[in-house]
Design an enzyme around this catalytic site. Structure first.
Site, PDB file in Angstrom:
ATOM      1  N   SER A   1      -0.105   2.906   3.394  1.00 33.72           N
ATOM      2  CA  SER A   1      -0.586   4.142   2.800  1.00 33.72           C
ATOM      3  C   SER A   1      -0.869   5.257   3.809  1.00 33.72           C
ATOM      4  O   SER A   1      -1.213   6.370   3.435  1.00 33.72           O
ATOM      5  CB  SER A   1      -1.870   3.873   2.020  1.00 33.72           C
ATOM      6  OG  SER A   1      -2.877   3.335   2.859  1.00 33.72           O
TER       7      SER A   1
ATOM      8  N   LYS B   1      -6.453  10.514   8.461  1.00 33.95           N
ATOM      9  CA  LYS B   1      -6.027  10.188   7.099  1.00 33.95           C
ATOM     10  C   LYS B   1      -7.070  10.661   6.084  1.00 33.95           C
ATOM     11  O   LYS B   1      -8.278  10.553   6.343  1.00 33.95           O
ATOM     12  CB  LYS B   1      -5.830   8.671   7.012  1.00 33.95           C
ATOM     13  CG  LYS B   1      -5.321   8.140   5.691  1.00 33.95           C
ATOM     14  CD  LYS B   1      -5.126   6.631   5.810  1.00 33.95           C
ATOM     15  CE  LYS B   1      -4.608   6.012   4.540  1.00 33.95           C
ATOM     16  NZ  LYS B   1      -4.373   4.556   4.691  1.00 33.95           N
TER      17      LYS B   1
ATOM     18  N   SER C   1      -1.036  -1.023   6.040  1.00 32.73           N
ATOM     19  CA  SER C   1      -0.943   0.418   5.813  1.00 32.73           C
ATOM     20  C   SER C   1      -0.894   1.288   7.067  1.00 32.73           C
ATOM     21  O   SER C   1      -0.642   2.486   6.962  1.00 32.73           O
ATOM     22  CB  SER C   1      -2.107   0.889   4.928  1.00 32.73           C
ATOM     23  OG  SER C   1      -1.895   0.502   3.605  1.00 32.73           O
TER      24      SER C   1
END
Length: 435
Positions: A135, A65, A159
């Site tokens: 996210s 990420k 997330s």
């Protein structure tokens, strides 16, 4: 288990080919490290030829990420404010991946500063008109579409688990602190978790063993039948009846396989409120330096509003959230004293449409997308508990996730139980956007 069934160069070229073919439609990656990955792959193959295998991920491509530092690469955190934020060194989790032989193939999209559940720019591989969740939406979408086998995400209020549920993959929020968060742009230092996303419990367990620097013990056999506490009552009324029906089928399948399932209750809304009371001041503190140095320009309105609310939050509210956390941890651990896991839907609804702002919930009420999607998973960032989200079925052609909550520090035990649950679930099949 060894991740490499072919040379690292072959695995990397296959992954790069899949990304080139599909990511224009999917939008999972913000940065593809093609040449760097090829060089790393050549190094891994040379090492293998010389008789050196670094670890269980030797030669395997892994996506991380874009909240996590990779040496020499920009950590943008989904924000134009960090366009020049080139990392000087690998975050400890990236260093551990490399030590285990992994090849960093690229960085996946995140919602701005990881404060959101949409991951703009990434679509849901099951239906491109739906969100991928956030996210860590880029990581989940990349795994669901088969671009990569392994990806790393972060989780402050769901997330990892929210996009895993939206995209039909396995996501794991480990016990707080089990995986180091240094070198990861912070949202809330006391609620942030770093964890794995993959297509199966076995792959999640393998990746977790590397990220946590703990041996993979999930192959150990549990002699007795597992015991589950299914969450009911307060906070569960918002769940779509069709999602509840999927969880019903999971519980029936587990009971048919010899497990016991009883009903338990937790004050989920109060725990979620405590997370908000903790996260917002910590978010504001994390951005003090950047805001002072660069001003408001470049912040999205939602993130900037959250920072401003955090700046104005009374210390008494923050401390009340911390005090409540202690009580909630005690209640969760007491419920788990005679059980292997608590069980609940990961989200109250399936992945919303990209343009939806307000959702109708199972009890007829309405909530904003972020409030609705974090309502169930966010509570367990208050507890710091390990939580595993598994794809459990489809509703209207979209995946439904079921979450298993384990005891603090008992990550390996929870992953073993997750494997048992997974073996009693019907595979979803491939999404629309898939290799």
């Amino acid at each position: 288990m060894n991740a490499a069934s072919s040379s690292s160069a072959e695995q990397v070229e296959e992954a790069l080919g899949r990304i080139e073919a599909l990511d224009g439609r999917l939008g999972a990656f913000v940065t593809v490290l093609a040449e760097q990955a090829r060089a790393e792959a050549a190094e891994r193959d040379a090492e293998r030829a010389a008789g050196r295998v670094r670890g269980p991920l030797h030669g395997a491509p892994v996506a991380v990420k874009d909240l996590i530092d990779v040496a020499g690469v920009v950590t943008g955190a989904g924000s134009p404010k960090l366009a020049g934020n080139r990392a000087e060194r690998d975050a400890p989790v990236v260093a551990r991946l490399r030590e285990a032989g992994a090849v960093i193939i690229g960085k996946t999209r995140t919602h701005e500063f990881a404060y959101g559940v949409l991951t703009p720019g990434t679509v849901n591989p099951w239906d491109p008109t739906r969100i991928a969740g956030g996210s860590s939406g880029g990581s989940a979408a990349a795994v669901a579409s088969g671009l990569v086998r392994f990806a790393v995400g972060t989780d402050t209020a769901g997330s990892i688990r929210i996009p895993a549920a939206c995209c039909g993959v396995v996501g794991f929020k480990p016990t707080y602190g089990a995986v180091p968060a240094k070198g990861v742009w912070p949202v809330s230092w006391s609620c942030d978790h770093v964890g794995p996303i993959a297509g199966s419990c076995a792959d999640v367990a393998l990746l977790f063993s590397v990220l946590s620097a703990r041996p993979d013990s999930t192959s150990e056999v549990t002699a007795r039948s597992p015991r589950f506490g299914r969450l009911v009552g307060e906070g569960l009324g918002i769940v779509d009846p069709a999602v509840t029906a999927v969880v019903d089928r999971v519980c029936l399948a587990l009971e048919a396989a010899g497990a016991s399932v009883d009903q338990v209750e937790l004050p989920l809304p109060a725990a979620r409120a405590a997370v908000a009371a903790i996260v917002l001041p910590e978010l504001a503190a994390a951005h003090d330096g950047l805001l002072a140095a660069t001003g408001q320009a470049g912040y999205g309105s939602r993130v900037l509003t959250a920072i401003r609310i955090g700046q104005r939050s009374p210390a008494s509210e923050y401390l009340a959230g911390l005090r409540y956390r202690g009580r909630f941890v005690t209640v969760v651990e007491e419920l788990l004293a005679g059980r292997d896991a608590l069980l609940l839907p990961t989200m109250p609804v399936v992945a919303p449409g990209t343009g939806e702002q307000v959702l109708t919930l199972g009890d007829g009420g309405e909530a904003g997308v972020q409030a609705a999607l974090t309502a169930l998973p966010g509570a367990f960032n208050c507890a710091g508990s390990p939580v595993l989200s598994l794809p459990a079925g489809l509703v209207r052609g979209l995946p439904v996730g079921v979450s298993l909550v384990g005891r603090l520090g008992a990550d390996a035990a929870l992953l073993r139980v997750g494997g048992l649950v997974e073996s009693n679930l019907v595979p979803l099949g491939p999404p629309v956007i898939h290799v």
